[in-house]
Design an enzyme around this catalytic site. Structure first.
Site, PDB file in Angstrom:
ATOM      1  N   ASP A 186     -44.816  11.499  14.007  1.00  0.00           N
ATOM      2  CA  ASP A 186     -44.871  10.737  12.760  1.00  0.00           C
ATOM      3  C   ASP A 186     -43.590  11.051  11.991  1.00  0.00           C
ATOM      4  OD1 ASP A 186     -45.306   9.934  10.113  1.00  0.00           O
ATOM      5  OD2 ASP A 186     -47.478  10.132  10.313  1.00  0.00           O
ATOM      6  N   TYR A 214     -51.118  14.743   7.942  1.00  0.00           N
ATOM      7  CA  TYR A 214     -51.626  13.957   6.807  1.00  0.00           C
ATOM      8  C   TYR A 214     -53.163  13.928   6.880  1.00  0.00           C
ATOM      9  CZ  TYR A 214     -53.120   9.827   4.283  1.00  0.00           C
ATOM     10  OH  TYR A 214     -53.811   8.975   3.466  1.00  0.00           O
ATOM     11  N   LYS A 221     -44.042   4.198   2.645  1.00  0.00           N
ATOM     12  CA  LYS A 221     -43.219   5.221   2.009  1.00  0.00           C
ATOM     13  C   LYS A 221     -41.742   4.794   1.996  1.00  0.00           C
ATOM     14  CE  LYS A 221     -47.199   7.383   1.883  1.00  0.00           C
ATOM     15  NZ  LYS A 221     -48.088   6.609   2.691  1.00  0.00           N
ATOM     16  N   ARG A 226     -51.588 -13.133  14.345  1.00  0.00           N
ATOM     17  CA  ARG A 226     -52.115 -11.792  14.658  1.00  0.00           C
ATOM     18  C   ARG A 226     -51.320 -11.161  15.787  1.00  0.00           C
ATOM     19  NH1 ARG A 226     -56.709 -10.871  17.732  1.00  0.00           N
ATOM     20  NH2 ARG A 226     -57.697 -12.757  16.948  1.00  0.00           N
TER      21      ARG A 226
HETATM   22  N1  LCS Z   1     -48.543   9.458   8.077  1.00  0.00           N
HETATM   23  C1  LCS Z   1     -48.126  10.186   7.038  1.00  0.00           C
HETATM   24  C2  LCS Z   1     -47.194  11.335   7.258  1.00  0.00           C
HETATM   25  C3  LCS Z   1     -48.580   9.876   5.755  1.00  0.00           C
HETATM   26  O1  LCS Z   1     -48.160  10.617   4.733  1.00  0.00           O
HETATM   27  C4  LCS Z   1     -49.494   8.797   5.577  1.00  0.00           C
HETATM   28  C5  LCS Z   1     -50.034   8.431   4.239  1.00  0.00           C
HETATM   29  C6  LCS Z   1     -49.891   8.070   6.705  1.00  0.00           C
HETATM   30  C7  LCS Z   1     -49.392   8.423   7.931  1.00  0.00           C
HETATM   31  C8  LCS Z   1     -50.834   6.903   6.598  1.00  0.00           C
HETATM   32  O2  LCS Z   1     -50.123   5.819   6.096  1.00  0.00           O
HETATM   33  P1  LCS Z   1     -50.791   4.626   5.242  1.00  0.00           P
HETATM   34  O3  LCS Z   1     -51.899   4.079   6.072  1.00  0.00           O
HETATM   35  O4  LCS Z   1     -51.254   5.196   3.958  1.00  0.00           O
HETATM   36  O5  LCS Z   1     -49.654   3.654   5.106  1.00  0.00           O
HETATM   37  N2  LCS Z   1     -49.791   9.401   3.269  1.00  0.00           N
HETATM   38  C9  LCS Z   1     -50.160   9.394   2.024  1.00  0.00           C
HETATM   39  C10 LCS Z   1     -49.877  10.462   1.143  1.00  0.00           C
HETATM   40  O6  LCS Z   1     -49.328  11.502   1.452  1.00  0.00           O
HETATM   41  N3  LCS Z   1     -50.274  10.125  -0.059  1.00  0.00           N
HETATM   42  O7  LCS Z   1     -50.928   8.923  -0.072  1.00  0.00           O
HETATM   43  C11 LCS Z   1     -50.923   8.385   1.276  1.00  0.00           C
END
Ligand code: LCS
Length: 397
Positions: A185, A111, A210, A58
């Protein structure tokens, strides 16, 4: 290997490496929860922070640690923290930075789940959030208060591709109070296209789900910053508050994905530019938002702060009704109707009813996310095939 002066692809492939007992070329998966202590005294020294060693996954794991070293180098940070999701990265770094009575300034276009955390949950803990358009200098200046601890933004922003001038907002925030942490971000750009820490940003975040992993088969995140901030995010945020730990298997997959980050991003950018130009010239399309287009309002800033290209994300609006949007998304065959982004497959979605359904209709209007906006994550397929699919879909309207 020490790679700071080498090219991006070389760094992405070689940075995290540490010779294992057998000279393995790929980094092994250390699938273990804990690690043996040499003695009681050594175990106590590790827990007291007097000795650095892996003892519990962890807090640290060799596979994850090698990935963190690679990401820190690619983002020009002192250190990085890997997490089990982008939201895990976000909350692991935010919680240690704030206390009841503090204030956060956040861009109004974020987001969906990030927006929800800021708009609906933080106030229960006595933390106030002011949403502004960070491209509006006066609005940003007047939002800052003596209680402001964090300035938070995305560029390019999800989903409308707004571009924020990072050097400018950092300058404004840090002139007001050098202790304000500016968090960017960087998910949409990836470090191949943009390195915010070199422009005055204090903390970079990623949904590694992503582009960093790039194959649509892992949920993961990163925080990158100075060693002190990462230590707090790891030992307070992640260890005690979120527990959003990245598993060794996921780290292995991301290390594997990173080896092709440069070539993948080059293809994403090249194809997205062609698709954006195609959409711009289509009679049934009202607006196209792609920072590579000279018509994009943030194009000049993007050209300055994004190196190597403008990314693989495009959003657009149709001239017709909302039903036309649904009809298009339902009828496409190659472009897949799904959320997420940054993988090999081209994905298309409707932010207002999907990724950004956490915004009310009024909040969407304020954030300049139109109800008809369609978001396209351009994949790695042959661009002619993607365009042909869009062309057939648009012809059916
Ligand atoms: N920041 C951005 C810019 C994102 O697009 C997302 C997820 C996150 C943070 C959060 O990341 P995760 O916890 O999902 O790894 N964006 C998504 C989207 O645009 N479509 O599905 C998830």
């Amino acid at each position: 290997m020490n790679t700071p002066k080498m090219g991006f692809a070389t760094q992405a492939i070689h940075s995290g490496k540490m010779k294992d007992a057998y000279g393995a070329i790929t980094i092994p998966i250390y699938q273990t929860a804990s690690f043996e202590f040499e003695s009681c005294a050594q175990g106590a020294a590790v827990f007291a922070g007097e000795q650095n060693a892996f003892f519990y996954s962890r807090v640290g794991n060799p596979t994850v640690s090698m990935l963190e070293d690679t990401i820190a180098i690619l983002e020009h940070g002192e250190a990085a923290l890997a997490t089990s999701s982008g939201m895990g990265a976000f909350t692991s770094v935010i919680w240690p930075l704030i206390s009841s009575g503090d204030h956060i300034v956040a861009d109004k276009t974020l987001y969906g789940c990030t927006f929800e955390f800021f708009s609906k949950h933080l106030n229960r803990f006595g933390v106030n959030v002011t949403f502004v358009d960070t491209t509006d200098e006066d609005a940003l200046k007047s939002a800052l208060t003596p209680a402001t601890k964090v300035l938070y933004l995305e560029t390019p922003a999800n989903p409308n591709m707004k571009i924020v001038d990072l050097s400018k907002v950092c300058d404004i925030a840090h002139k007001y109070n050098p202790a304000i942490k500016v968090i960017c971000d960087n998910t949409f750009a990836s470090p191949y296209l943009q390195t915010p820490l070199t422009m005055g940003v204090d903390i970079v975040l990623h949904s590694a789900t992503k582009y960093l992993n790039g194959h649509g088969d892992v949920i993961a995140g990163f925080v990158v910053s100075d060693a002190e901030t990462i230590s707090a995010a790891r030992l307070i945020g992640l260890k005690d508050m979120t527990g959003a730990v990245m598993a060794a298997n996921e780290a292995y997959l991301i290390l594997r994905g990173l080896k092709t980050l440069e070539v993948r991003m080059q293809r994403h950018c090249e194809s997205a530019m062609k698709i954006a130009e195609y959409l711009l010239g289509h009679p049934k399309i009202k607006n196209v938002y792609y920072p590579g287009l000279p018509s994009h309002i943030g194009h000049d800033i993007a050209a300055r702060q994004m190196h190597n290209g403008f990314g693989g994300m495009i959003s657009f609006e149709l001239k017709g009704t909302r039903e036309d949007g649904s009809k298009l998304l339902n009828s496409l065959e190659l472009c897949t109707l799904a959320v997420s982004l940054g993988g090999a497959e081209t994905l298309i979605e409707h932010p207002a009813s999907m990724t950004h359904s956490t915004y009310t209709l009024e909040e969407l209007a304020v954030a300049e996310i139109s109800e008809g906006l369609v978001r396209l994550s351009v994949g790695l397929e042959n661009v002619e095939d993607i365009i042909e699919d869009l062309d057939k879909g648009l012809a059916r309207l």
